[in-house]
Design an enzyme around this catalytic site. Structure first.
Site, short mmCIF file in Angstrom:
data_model
loop_
_atom_site.label_atom_id
_atom_site.label_comp_id
_atom_site.label_asym_id
_atom_site.label_seq_id
_atom_site.Cartn_x
_atom_site.Cartn_y
_atom_site.Cartn_z
N GLY A 1 2.99 8.05 -0.12
CA GLY A 1 3.37 9.22 -0.89
C GLY A 1 3.38 10.51 -0.10
O GLY A 1 3.54 11.59 -0.67
N ASN B 1 5.80 -0.71 -7.18
CA ASN B 1 4.61 -0.24 -7.88
C ASN B 1 4.93 1.10 -8.55
O ASN B 1 5.00 2.13 -7.88
CB ASN B 1 3.45 -0.09 -6.89
CG ASN B 1 2.18 0.44 -7.54
OD1 ASN B 1 2.07 0.49 -8.76
ND2 ASN B 1 1.23 0.85 -6.73
N GLU C 1 -5.41 3.57 -3.92
CA GLU C 1 -5.79 4.51 -4.99
C GLU C 1 -6.94 3.96 -5.82
O GLU C 1 -7.79 4.72 -6.29
CB GLU C 1 -4.55 4.82 -5.85
CG GLU C 1 -3.54 5.67 -5.11
CD GLU C 1 -2.11 5.51 -5.57
OE1 GLU C 1 -1.21 6.04 -4.89
OE2 GLU C 1 -1.87 4.83 -6.61
N LYS D 1 3.10 2.76 -10.46
CA LYS D 1 1.88 3.57 -10.63
C LYS D 1 1.83 4.08 -12.07
O LYS D 1 2.19 3.35 -12.99
CB LYS D 1 1.80 4.66 -9.57
CG LYS D 1 1.94 4.09 -8.15
CD LYS D 1 1.65 5.08 -7.06
CE LYS D 1 1.83 4.41 -5.70
NZ LYS D 1 1.46 5.28 -4.58
N GLU E 1 -0.88 -1.23 3.75
CA GLU E 1 -0.43 0.11 3.39
C GLU E 1 -1.33 1.15 4.07
O GLU E 1 -2.44 1.41 3.60
CB GLU E 1 -0.50 0.32 1.88
CG GLU E 1 0.42 -0.59 1.08
CD GLU E 1 0.59 -0.09 -0.34
OE1 GLU E 1 1.70 0.30 -0.69
OE2 GLU E 1 -0.40 -0.06 -1.09
N HIS F 1 -5.41 -1.75 -4.25
CA HIS F 1 -4.58 -0.63 -3.81
C HIS F 1 -5.47 0.53 -3.38
O HIS F 1 -6.54 0.76 -3.93
CB HIS F 1 -3.63 -0.20 -4.94
CG HIS F 1 -2.58 0.75 -4.48
ND1 HIS F 1 -2.80 2.10 -4.33
CD2 HIS F 1 -1.28 0.55 -4.12
CE1 HIS F 1 -1.69 2.68 -3.90
NE2 HIS F 1 -0.76 1.76 -3.76
N SER G 1 5.61 5.04 2.04
CA SER G 1 6.81 5.88 2.13
C SER G 1 8.03 5.09 2.62
O SER G 1 8.83 5.57 3.43
CB SER G 1 6.55 7.10 3.02
OG SER G 1 5.56 7.93 2.45
#
Length: 251
Positions: A173, A10, A97, A12, A167, A95, A213
């Protein structure tokens, strides 16, 4: 049941130039990659078609989002049918985000998933808990609630076109990563929920991948866990080590 190992990248909202995008694709095109691993990369929408044309044929391309309508007055959105027409086989939905920054609910994610499957797309469906939810002992509850919305609108046969990506939000991240045992426990819980909510056949055949990560240094140990069927990789997918992650199970 043998489930094909799956690694998604991904990107992003990266990279910021076509030249940098070309460099990423060139690196993948020249890498020695495990032919037994299904590889899907997800660039920003502006690069979807160029990447589809440039990348080696063994690597598939995914959109990072889509809407649930085929067309209409929905400024800024991409429809599932447009993606299918453009030859894009996969889409990432749900996701963290999208859930946190753009306030997408599990119900909306499920509606998008239904629309994407109806259009002929395959879906990488993301779930995961925040640090506060994990510390409160709610990891299983949160993951089940996020999946439940999809379970309610999908048919049993639809799950053959869904990859579930667990996730943990606190590990995305941040440099923090769930231990192999933590990841395996949650992946096993997700599989048990699929068996209970749908069927044992769906639970056994659905790939449940881990994201948060993932790096070249931790991927091999994570890949040994029996319920981790691959990875959804963020930051590391923009680096040469992405090839090492793809090869996590290569002898």
């Amino acid at each position: 049941m043998s489930r094909q190992f799956f690694v998604g990248g991904n990107f992003k909202m990266n990279p910021v130039s076509a030249a940098a995008k070309d460099s990423l694709v060139d690196g993948l095109n020249s890498a020695d990659l495990d032919p037994n691993t299904e590889v899907v990369i997800s660039p920003p929408s502006i690069y979807l078609i160029p990447v589809r044309d440039q990348v080696r044929k063994e690597i598939q391309v995914a959109a990072q989002n889509c809407y649930f309508k085929d067309s209409g007055a929905f400024t800024g959105e991409i429809s599932p049918k447009q993606l299918v027409d453009a030859g894009i086989p996969y889409v990432i939905l749900g996701h963290s985000e999208r859930r946190t920054i753009f306030h997408e609910t599990s119900e909306l994610v499920a509606t998008k998933t239904r629309a994407a499957l109806d259009a002929g797309l395959k879906v990488i469906l993301c779930i995961g808990e925040t640090l506060a939810e994990r510390e409160a002992g709610k990891t299983v509850q949160v993951c089940e609630e996020q999946l439940k919305a999809a379970v309610e609108v999908l048919k049993e046969e639809d799950w053959s076109k869904v990859v579930v990506a667990y996730e943990p939000v606190w590990a995305i991240g941040t440099g923090k990563v769930a231990t192999p045992a933590q990841a395996q426990d949650t992946q096993a819980d997700v599989r048990a929920y699929l068996a209970k909510a749908i069927s044992r056949a769906v639970a056994d055949s659905t790939r449940i991948i881990y994201g948060g990560s993932v790096t070249a240094s931790n991927c091999k140990e994570l890949a040994t866990q029996k319920d981790i069927d691959g990875f959804l990789v963020g930051g590391a997918s923009l680096k040469p080590e992405f090839s090492d992650i793809i090869n996590a199970r290569k002898a």
